[in-house]
Write an enzyme that holds these catalytic residues in place. Structure first.
Site: not given
Length: 657
Positions: A221, A295
């Site tokens: 991320e 995710e």
């Protein structure tokens, strides 16, 4: 031809490349037989439309191509493949339960395990690495292969994951100029040393070397952080230069997608709600590539003082189905959350500081204790239709025990036992945990830290927002109140004679996400004022409560009977009796205020009456038949009993919108 050898090893009767010696024998007849078997298997593959989604990661003869991203689909060894993944973190699950959790993943219809790797556990002390016991990453990956799962490895070095400092070791913060997750020399030198050791463990377990690892994620991320435009290239090359040859991926939410890209790595997206056009947007970021949700959040984490978050099972499964109908691959985060044992929970700090609870149940597909939920059975039904063949029978659920009320029979005040357990460090100015000269120069990472000085009089104590994260203030042994991010001053009564001012600070968990990573030093991070005068000449006690500390506490002669009325900070001790074979249980601390629980020396984690979490998970692997020692460190107001229950109570629920 597929030959099952697990992760390659050389034993009696094996060739160096891992294949049985029988295949090394000559003979036209054997070659014809082998060729016939190969054609039959090839025909079976053709009939199955080249769907390798259910292929187990046994050793495949001639692994050359690995996982590839060609046009709109993945290929594994040249054949179409879809990733049906689930996240389980080995460091959040007792090792004895790894196989059980992964068998349940396989029985749900998934074919790929994803896991993070926590740097701050593997290198808790700079230069000293631990890949043993519950941190045996190789054993975890091999277990996945044995069960029949591929692996996507997410080695960080930053992992987020609601884990203290996003998995980065706190000793990095000893450098006052540290710039985490950038090409700052002090950071990259530490990463290089860590990756040198970590990659030796995982490189042999890659697909092309006969292992189950089909892809490796570059950082995590980074688009939401993006403090150095050259950093992602550095991490990518750090992986490649140490022998990573499988597909590389990145992982970001929608807003961070473009900033988190790095050439040569497939971009994937993280989400819970399938916003209109989101997957289309991903495909505009990278043209003619497979779509993957790295995710898909099956639930959500909890913070102290908030509710227990849950995500509707039907809505979750409906969204998963919509994603799969687009032809995308998916990873369920989390399939099984587990527990933030010890002091390892993370925190968020945007408008206000919020520490994560001990449980990482996450309202995931399996519960914190590994039990099935309605999400499991709904997903199993969905994936069974896609796989098109019967799934493995789900393993039996383990029984849970209620051992009843456990009376705390012994007690010792922190003030009484402290001089015999910890040697104080004397300094003129207060320093943070990380700068304390303990742990072979690595500083203190977790737990509590006590600052003592003489109170020169009465007045008002001002923290100047230098408390990280929560401090109890005592005058001698009399409780004055607490300081934190919102309460930043306290009255101190006037008095005569020698008076000891004690400030007991708890590191409640370092931030794991956002732009505040570089400012996560804990304890007192600057001066404390009494009236307008900065306090000086401190005795500082490190209270990390490591195993050595707990062993010394166990052997101290200061233990006595629990008085009728008692206040913390203090330690309490009792015995949990197990008559037969141990079973998982849950400890409820009703009547207690705030503290930590240890069972047979194992740190179960924190409790706090503000909730939402009301019980602590105690796995049977940490119990034994007979007497089991329970030690509680209570900060303030103690109860007398702890209740062992066969059901968890994670608090008042709130549906995630």
């Amino acid at each position: 031809m597929v030959v099952k050898v697990g992760v390659p090893g050389n034993g009696a009767g094996a060739r160096p490349d891992g294949f049985p010696a029988m295949w090394a024998c000559g003979g036209r007849r054997r070659r014809r037989l082998l060729g016939g078997v190969f054609l039959l298997l090839l025909g079976a593959v053709v009939v199955r439309r080249f769907n390798w989604s259910d292929l187990v990661p046994m050793r495949v003869w001639g692994r050359v191509l690995g996982l590839q991203a060609e046009d709109s689909q993945f290929l594994l060894e040249g054949l179409p493949f879809r990733i049906f993944g689930g996240s389980v973190h080995y460091f959040r699950v007792p090792r004895e339960y790894w196989r059980d959790r992964l068998l349940k993943m396989k029985a749900c219809g998934l074919n790929t395990l994803t896991t993070y790797v926590p740097w701050n556990l593997h290198e808790a002390t700079r230069g000293k690495f631990d890949f043993t016991g519950n941190l045996d990453l190789q054993a975890f990956i091999r277990t996945a292969a044995d069960v029949g799962l591929w692996v996507i490895l997410r080695p960080g070095p930053y992992i987020c994951s609601e884990w203290d400092l996003g998995g980065l070791p706190s000793w990095l913060l000893q450098d006052p100029d540290m710039q985490l997750r950038t090409n700052y020399k002090g950071f990259t030198e530490a990463v290089d040393a860590y990756f040198d050791r970590l990659m030796r463990k995982v490189v042999p377990l890659q697909y092309k070397k006969g292992g189950p690892i089909i892809a490796v994620q570059v950082e995590n991320e980074y688009g939401s952080y993006a403090q150095d435009p050259n950093y992602m290239l550095y991490i990518k090359m750090a992986l490649i230069s140490r022998g990573i040859v499988e597909m590389l991926m990145t992982s970001d939410n929608k807003d961070g997608l473009t900033a988190g890209l790095v050439e040569g790595a497939l971009a994937t997206v993280n989400l819970q709600k399938l916003e209109p056009g989101l997957l289309v947007y991903l495909n505009t970021v990278q043209h003619k590539k497979p779509t993957m949700v790295m995710e898909y959040w099956t639930g959500w984490f909890d913070s102290w003082g908030g509710p227990h978050n849950i995500f509707d099972a039907d809505e979750m499964v409906s969204t998963v189905e919509k994603i799969l109908k687009t032809g995308a691959s998916i990873n369920l985060y989390m399939f099984h959350g587990g527990t933030n044992f010890g002091f390892m929970n993370g925190a968020l700090h945007f408008e206000e500081y919020k520490a994560d609870v001990t449980s990482y149940d996450y309202d995931a597909v399996l519960t914190e204790a590994g039990d099935y939920t309605s999400k499991f059975f709904k997903l199993r039904q969905l994936f069974s239709k896609i796989v098109g063949e019967p799934l493995p029978v789900p393993p039996m659920v383990s029984t849970k025990a209620s051992y009843g009320a456990i009376l705390m029979q012994q007690y010792v005040s922190l003030w009484e036992v402290l001089p015999s357990l910890v040697e104080p460090i004397k300094l003129e100015h207060p320093v943070s945990m990380e700068k304390l000269e303990v742990n072979d120069g690595n500083g203190q990472a977790y737990g509590y830290i006590l600052y003592e000085t003489v109170a020169p009089g009465g007045g008002r104590l001002y923290s100047q927002n230098h408390v990280r994260d929560r401090a109890q203030v005592f005058l001698n042994s009399l409780y004055m109140g607490y300081l934190d991010y919102t309460v930043q001053d306290l009255p101190i009564p006037n008095g005569q004679g020698y008076r000891l001012l004690r400030i007991l600070v708890e590191n409640c968990g370092r931030v794991n996400y956002g732009l505040n990573l570089n400012s996560q030093r804990k304890g007192l991070i600057g001066d404390i004022l009494l009236n307008q005068t900065s306090l000086r000449n401190f005795k500082i006690y490190s209270l990390e409560m490591k195993p050595g500390f707990m062993e010394s506490l166990r052997e101290t002669t200061s233990w006595g009977s629990v008085p009728d009325s008692v206040e913390g900070p203090a330690f309490f001790r009792g015995t949990l009796k197990v008559q037969y074979m141990p079973q998982d249980t849950f400890l409820k601390l009703e009547g207690w205020e705030k503290g930590v629980v240890f069972v047979n020396g194992q740190n179960l984690g924190r409790y706090w009456k503000v909730g939402p979490q009301e019980t602590l998970y105690l796995p049977k692997t940490w119990l034994h038949q007979g007497d089991n020692e329970i030690v509680i460190f209570e900060e303030r107001l103690a109860g007398r009993i702890v209740q062992s229950m066969d059901l968890p109570f994670l608090g008042r629920t709130h549906y995630v919108d």
